[in-house]
Motif scaffolding. Structure first.
Motif, mmCIF file in Angstrom:
data_model
loop_
_atom_site.group_PDB
_atom_site.id
_atom_site.type_symbol
_atom_site.label_atom_id
_atom_site.label_comp_id
_atom_site.label_asym_id
_atom_site.label_seq_id
_atom_site.Cartn_x
_atom_site.Cartn_y
_atom_site.Cartn_z
ATOM 1 N N UNK A 1 81.398 -11.188 146.909
ATOM 2 C CA UNK A 1 81.048 -12.983 147.493
ATOM 3 C C UNK A 1 81.624 -13.687 146.821
ATOM 4 N N UNK A 2 82.050 -14.648 147.430
ATOM 5 C CA UNK A 2 82.703 -16.162 146.762
ATOM 6 C C UNK A 2 81.601 -16.815 146.671
ATOM 7 N N UNK A 3 81.647 -17.821 145.514
ATOM 8 C CA UNK A 3 80.666 -18.501 145.215
ATOM 9 C C UNK A 3 81.221 -19.849 144.773
ATOM 10 N N UNK A 4 80.593 -20.721 145.102
ATOM 11 C CA UNK A 4 81.009 -22.332 144.603
ATOM 12 C C UNK A 4 79.706 -23.148 144.161
ATOM 13 N N UNK A 5 79.375 -23.528 143.241
ATOM 14 C CA UNK A 5 78.194 -24.459 143.093
ATOM 15 C C UNK A 5 78.622 -25.780 142.792
ATOM 16 N N UNK A 6 77.718 -26.861 142.946
ATOM 17 C CA UNK A 6 77.925 -28.176 142.873
ATOM 18 C C UNK A 6 78.499 -28.313 141.318
ATOM 19 N N UNK A 7 77.805 -27.706 140.535
ATOM 20 C CA UNK A 7 78.069 -27.880 139.074
ATOM 21 C C UNK A 7 79.481 -27.373 138.763
ATOM 22 N N UNK A 16 74.278 -23.965 145.126
ATOM 23 C CA UNK A 16 75.244 -22.850 145.285
ATOM 24 C C UNK A 16 75.704 -22.379 146.507
ATOM 25 N N UNK A 17 76.927 -22.296 146.949
ATOM 26 C CA UNK A 17 77.352 -22.027 148.381
ATOM 27 C C UNK A 17 78.036 -20.466 148.103
ATOM 28 N N UNK A 18 77.503 -19.487 148.965
ATOM 29 C CA UNK A 18 78.048 -18.178 148.643
ATOM 30 C C UNK A 18 78.593 -17.732 150.077
ATOM 31 N N UNK A 19 79.363 -17.065 150.078
ATOM 32 C CA UNK A 19 79.908 -16.268 151.469
ATOM 33 C C UNK A 19 80.805 -15.270 151.364
ATOM 34 N N UNK A 20 81.152 -14.699 152.362
ATOM 35 C CA UNK A 20 82.179 -13.490 152.245
ATOM 36 C C UNK A 20 83.643 -13.901 152.170
ATOM 37 N N UNK A 24 84.290 -19.534 154.543
ATOM 38 C CA UNK A 24 82.912 -19.708 154.581
ATOM 39 C C UNK A 24 82.141 -20.651 153.549
ATOM 40 N N UNK A 25 82.476 -20.359 152.356
ATOM 41 C CA UNK A 25 81.947 -21.035 151.135
ATOM 42 C C UNK A 25 82.395 -22.465 151.371
ATOM 43 N N UNK A 26 83.565 -22.876 151.842
ATOM 44 C CA UNK A 26 83.996 -24.407 151.919
ATOM 45 C C UNK A 26 83.098 -24.971 153.060
ATOM 46 N N UNK A 27 82.979 -24.274 154.137
ATOM 47 C CA UNK A 27 82.158 -24.714 155.368
ATOM 48 C C UNK A 27 80.830 -25.031 154.834
ATOM 49 N N UNK A 49 90.544 -29.259 146.072
ATOM 50 C CA UNK A 49 89.818 -29.385 144.484
ATOM 51 C C UNK A 49 88.426 -28.028 144.437
ATOM 52 N N UNK A 50 88.094 -28.224 145.678
ATOM 53 C CA UNK A 50 86.877 -26.993 145.866
ATOM 54 C C UNK A 50 87.392 -25.817 145.815
ATOM 55 N N UNK A 51 88.606 -25.415 146.525
ATOM 56 C CA UNK A 51 88.998 -24.195 147.074
ATOM 57 C C UNK A 51 89.651 -23.623 145.668
ATOM 58 N N UNK A 52 90.060 -24.481 144.914
ATOM 59 C CA UNK A 52 90.575 -23.777 143.451
ATOM 60 C C UNK A 52 89.448 -23.343 142.679
ATOM 61 N N UNK A 53 88.266 -23.775 142.674
ATOM 62 C CA UNK A 53 87.053 -23.590 141.898
ATOM 63 C C UNK A 53 86.249 -22.469 142.501
ATOM 64 N N UNK A 54 86.471 -21.984 143.778
ATOM 65 C CA UNK A 54 85.710 -20.979 144.311
ATOM 66 C C UNK A 54 86.043 -19.779 143.366
ATOM 67 N N UNK A 55 85.028 -18.960 143.014
ATOM 68 C CA UNK A 55 85.287 -17.718 142.316
ATOM 69 C C UNK A 55 84.454 -16.813 142.948
#
Ligand SMILES: [Zn+2]
Length: 57
Positions: A1-7, A16-20, A24-27, A49-55
């Motif tokens: 799962x790819x994850x990106x949170x506001x924090x 926290x956004x999660x996606x495959x 997906x996560x950016x959307x 900047x979001x893309x860079x922090x997706x983990x």
């Protein structure tokens, strides 16, 4: 799962956004940013900047 949170981008928020895929996560993050943080215009800078922090979870 790819994850990106506001924090992850320095915003005090529990969302926290999660996606495959990164897209997906950016959307999901974009929709949240618009409705909850009043970001009306998503610039390329935001997305980059979001893309860079997706983990992986
Ligand atoms: Zn948020």
């Amino acid at each position: 799962m790819k994850v990106l949170g506001c924090k992850d981008v320095g915003v005090e928020c529990d969302f926290v956004a999660k996606g495959k895929t990164v897209d997906d996560v950016l959307k999901k993050t974009a929709a949240h940013a618009k409705t909850h943080h009043g970001i009306k215009r998503l610039t390329k800078d935001y997305l980059d900047s979001w893309k860079k922090r997706v983990h992986n979870e």
